[in-house]
Design a protein around this motif. Structure first.
Motif, short mmCIF file in Angstrom:
data_model
loop_
_atom_site.label_atom_id
_atom_site.label_comp_id
_atom_site.label_asym_id
_atom_site.label_seq_id
_atom_site.Cartn_x
_atom_site.Cartn_y
_atom_site.Cartn_z
N ARG A 117 -13.79 -19.78 -1.18
CA ARG A 117 -14.29 -20.19 -2.94
C ARG A 117 -15.34 -20.03 -3.58
O ARG A 117 -14.89 -19.13 -4.84
CB ARG A 117 -14.20 -21.49 -2.81
CG ARG A 117 -14.46 -22.27 -4.19
CD ARG A 117 -14.41 -23.56 -3.99
NE ARG A 117 -14.24 -24.64 -5.95
CZ ARG A 117 -12.79 -25.16 -5.89
NH1 ARG A 117 -11.53 -24.69 -5.12
NH2 ARG A 117 -12.68 -25.55 -6.84
N LYS A 118 -16.05 -19.33 -3.60
CA LYS A 118 -17.80 -18.98 -3.86
C LYS A 118 -17.24 -17.65 -4.38
O LYS A 118 -17.95 -16.97 -5.84
CB LYS A 118 -18.58 -19.15 -3.22
CG LYS A 118 -19.60 -20.48 -3.37
CD LYS A 118 -20.88 -20.96 -2.79
CE LYS A 118 -20.74 -22.77 -3.30
NZ LYS A 118 -22.41 -22.71 -2.74
N LEU A 151 -15.42 -17.42 -7.04
CA LEU A 151 -15.95 -18.08 -8.25
C LEU A 151 -16.76 -16.75 -9.00
O LEU A 151 -17.04 -16.32 -9.85
CB LEU A 151 -17.01 -19.02 -8.56
CG LEU A 151 -17.58 -19.80 -9.40
CD1 LEU A 151 -17.29 -19.57 -10.68
CD2 LEU A 151 -18.50 -20.70 -8.97
N LEU A 157 -20.06 -15.77 1.48
CA LEU A 157 -20.37 -16.86 1.08
C LEU A 157 -18.71 -17.47 1.45
O LEU A 157 -18.33 -16.42 1.65
CB LEU A 157 -19.56 -16.44 -0.61
CG LEU A 157 -21.48 -15.80 -0.97
CD1 LEU A 157 -21.33 -15.90 -3.05
CD2 LEU A 157 -22.70 -16.87 -0.73
#
Length: 204
Positions: free
Chosen positions: A70-71, A74, A67
């Motif tokens: 940023r993900k 998250l 991923l």
């Protein structure tokens, strides 16, 4: 509804009694476990092992390395928020269960570890695969869980709501818990009653 801070304090005080009762029962249970450590002759230990044997561990792996960063960040926040909300849920389901879990986690003998596995899987000492029967003591689970005072009957609740229609809406809300203040029943919204866990989750 604006929450009066004194109600939250009373709600916390209200929790002391069931926690103390369950803690005493747990202490007795742990002492018995210590007395028979290293054996399986104790029917409680055999009962716990039998219940565990019905649970089949399943590996659920996920590799987040593919991923974008940023993900991944998250995902970490969602996991941490979920863990915080879960702590609030445990107190809704059975408030003394958290103390039971933490007490068992502090022990190293095999039977306590097995009991801890069951407590974690069930959110407390009530077996969800066996009509929520208590596997640590004879104490039944209160039908209202942590949402209502343990000594509150349906009849008393309905009578109070009928006599106090202005308070009834909040008392019946699915987003409040009910606490006792003498003969009065007060509604505390979730965000106030569980602020310790809900606020960090919201910030995440």
């Amino acid at each position: 509804m604006v929450c009066n801070p004194i109600y939250v304090k009373r709600e916390r005080i209200h929790r002391i009694v069931p926690n103390a009762t369950s803690a005493c029962r747990l202490l007795l249970f742990l002492l018995l476990l210590s007395a028979c450590r290293g054996t399986t002759s104790d029917p409680r230990a055999e009962n716990i092992e039998k219940r565990l044997s019905r649970i089949q561990p399943v590996s659920m792996e996920f590799d987040a390395r593919a991923l974008p960063s940023r993900k991944r960040e998250l995902l970490r926040k969602l996991v941490n928020a979920g863990a915080s909300v879960h702590e609030a849920y445990l107190r809704q389901y059975y408030p003394p269960g958290v103390a039971i879990r933490d007490s068992l986690a502090s022990r190293s003998d095999a039977m306590s570890k097995n009991a801890l596995r069951l407590v974690i899987r069930n959110g407390g000492p009530f077996d969800k695969l066996n009509d929520e029967r208590n596997f640590l003591s004879d104490e039944p689970r209160q039908p209202g869980g942590g949402f209502y005072p343990a000594d509150l009957t349906r009849e008393e609740f309905e009578r109070f709501c009928a006599n106090n229609p202005d308070a009834a809406l909040q008392l019946r809300s699915p987003y409040t818990i009910v606490v006792r203040d003498g003969a009065t029943l007060n509604a505390i919204p979730f965000h106030a009653a569980y602020a310790e866990w809900v606020v960090p989750a919201a910030r995440l």
